[in-house]
Design an enzyme around this catalytic site. Structure first.
Site, PDB file in Angstrom:
ATOM      1  N   CYS A 131      30.731  52.680  53.121  1.00 15.21           N
ATOM      2  CA  CYS A 131      31.117  51.475  52.387  1.00 15.21           C
ATOM      3  C   CYS A 131      31.730  51.831  51.036  1.00 15.21           C
ATOM      4  O   CYS A 131      32.668  51.183  50.580  1.00 15.21           O
ATOM      5  CB  CYS A 131      29.920  50.551  52.213  1.00 15.21           C
ATOM      6  SG  CYS A 131      29.421  49.775  53.771  1.00 15.21           S
TER       7      CYS A 131
ATOM      8  N   CYS B 223      26.431  52.615  51.152  1.00 19.12           N
ATOM      9  CA  CYS B 223      26.400  53.926  51.800  1.00 19.12           C
ATOM     10  C   CYS B 223      27.749  54.608  51.574  1.00 19.12           C
ATOM     11  O   CYS B 223      28.683  54.005  51.038  1.00 19.12           O
ATOM     12  CB  CYS B 223      26.105  53.768  53.289  1.00 19.12           C
ATOM     13  SG  CYS B 223      27.452  53.029  54.249  1.00 19.12           S
TER      14      CYS B 223
ATOM     15  N   HIS C  54      28.650  46.723  58.351  1.00 15.69           N
ATOM     16  CA  HIS C  54      27.830  46.552  57.146  1.00 15.69           C
ATOM     17  C   HIS C  54      28.365  45.373  56.346  1.00 15.69           C
ATOM     18  O   HIS C  54      29.555  45.043  56.426  1.00 15.69           O
ATOM     19  CB  HIS C  54      27.877  47.821  56.289  1.00 15.69           C
ATOM     20  CG  HIS C  54      27.106  48.973  56.860  1.00 15.69           C
ATOM     21  ND1 HIS C  54      26.913  50.159  56.197  1.00 15.69           N
ATOM     22  CD2 HIS C  54      26.478  49.098  58.060  1.00 15.69           C
ATOM     23  CE1 HIS C  54      26.193  50.981  56.948  1.00 15.69           C
ATOM     24  NE2 HIS C  54      25.921  50.362  58.090  1.00 15.69           N
TER      25      HIS C  54
ATOM     26  N   GLU D 183      29.203  44.974  53.287  1.00 13.13           N
ATOM     27  CA  GLU D 183      30.353  45.241  52.410  1.00 13.13           C
ATOM     28  C   GLU D 183      31.650  45.306  53.206  1.00 13.13           C
ATOM     29  O   GLU D 183      32.682  44.771  52.788  1.00 13.13           O
ATOM     30  CB  GLU D 183      30.185  46.585  51.678  1.00 13.13           C
ATOM     31  CG  GLU D 183      28.947  46.716  50.835  1.00 13.13           C
ATOM     32  CD  GLU D 183      27.804  47.400  51.574  1.00 13.13           C
ATOM     33  OE1 GLU D 183      27.473  46.977  52.697  1.00 13.13           O
ATOM     34  OE2 GLU D 183      27.238  48.356  51.014  1.00 13.13           O
TER      35      GLU D 183
HETATM   36 ZN   LIG Z   1      27.421  50.684  54.315  1.00  9.51          ZN
END
Ligand SMILES: [Zn+2]
Length: 150
Positions: free
Chosen positions: A87, A84, A54, A56
């Site tokens: 993260c 999420c 992801h 991040e």
């Molecule tokens: Zn994430």
């Protein structure tokens, strides 16, 4: 008095670039408190065949690597979509000072809904969180991407 500067444009550029690569268009940027860009990234789950790639996570890794340290106390993270749970846990582990995000994510968000990671007693660190930053632009990018997929 501090003057708020919106660095979401950099994250949006990363999100757009991710979308052009066929990734879900989410982008992130990490800045030092004085506004210096340390790292920026877009989603790369498809390119890297990696479900945790992801934006991040990639930005946190790149920033820590660039600085040669495992934590980012006092740093700012801008991300186009609500992080999420995974993260959010990484953000807490990195001790990031402030999180600015754009679109909220009713499906997978883990900050203002779902797991609400930072609100847990077990969260070692709770960053300041600011939501709705350039939210419309962030949302439209995602909407257009998924509309084109159909
Ligand atoms: Zn994430």
């Amino acid at each position: 008095m501090s003057i708020f500067t919106n660095h979401m444009d950099i994250a949006l550029d990363e999100a757009r670039a991710a979308g052009q690569r066929g990734e879900v268009p989410v982008g992130a940027v990490i800045l030092s408190r004085d506004g210096q860009v340390i790292a920026q990234a877009g989603n790369e789950t498809r390119a890297q065949n990696d479900p945790i790639a992801h934006a991040e996570i990639l930005a946190i890794r790149a920033a820590c690597s660039a600085l040669g340290r495992e934590r980012l106390q006092g740093f700012d993270l801008y991300v186009t979509l609500e992080p999420c749970a995974m993260c959010a846990a990484a953000i807490a582990a990195a001790r990031i000072g402030r999180v600015y995000y754009g679109a909220s994510d009713p499906k997978s968000g883990g900050v203002a809904q779902g797991a609400r990671v930072f609100d847990h007693a077990q969260s070692h660190h709770k960053p300041e969180v600011y939501d709705g930053i350039s939210a419309k632009e962030c949302e439209n990018l995602l909407k257009d991407f998924f509309a084109a997929k159909r």
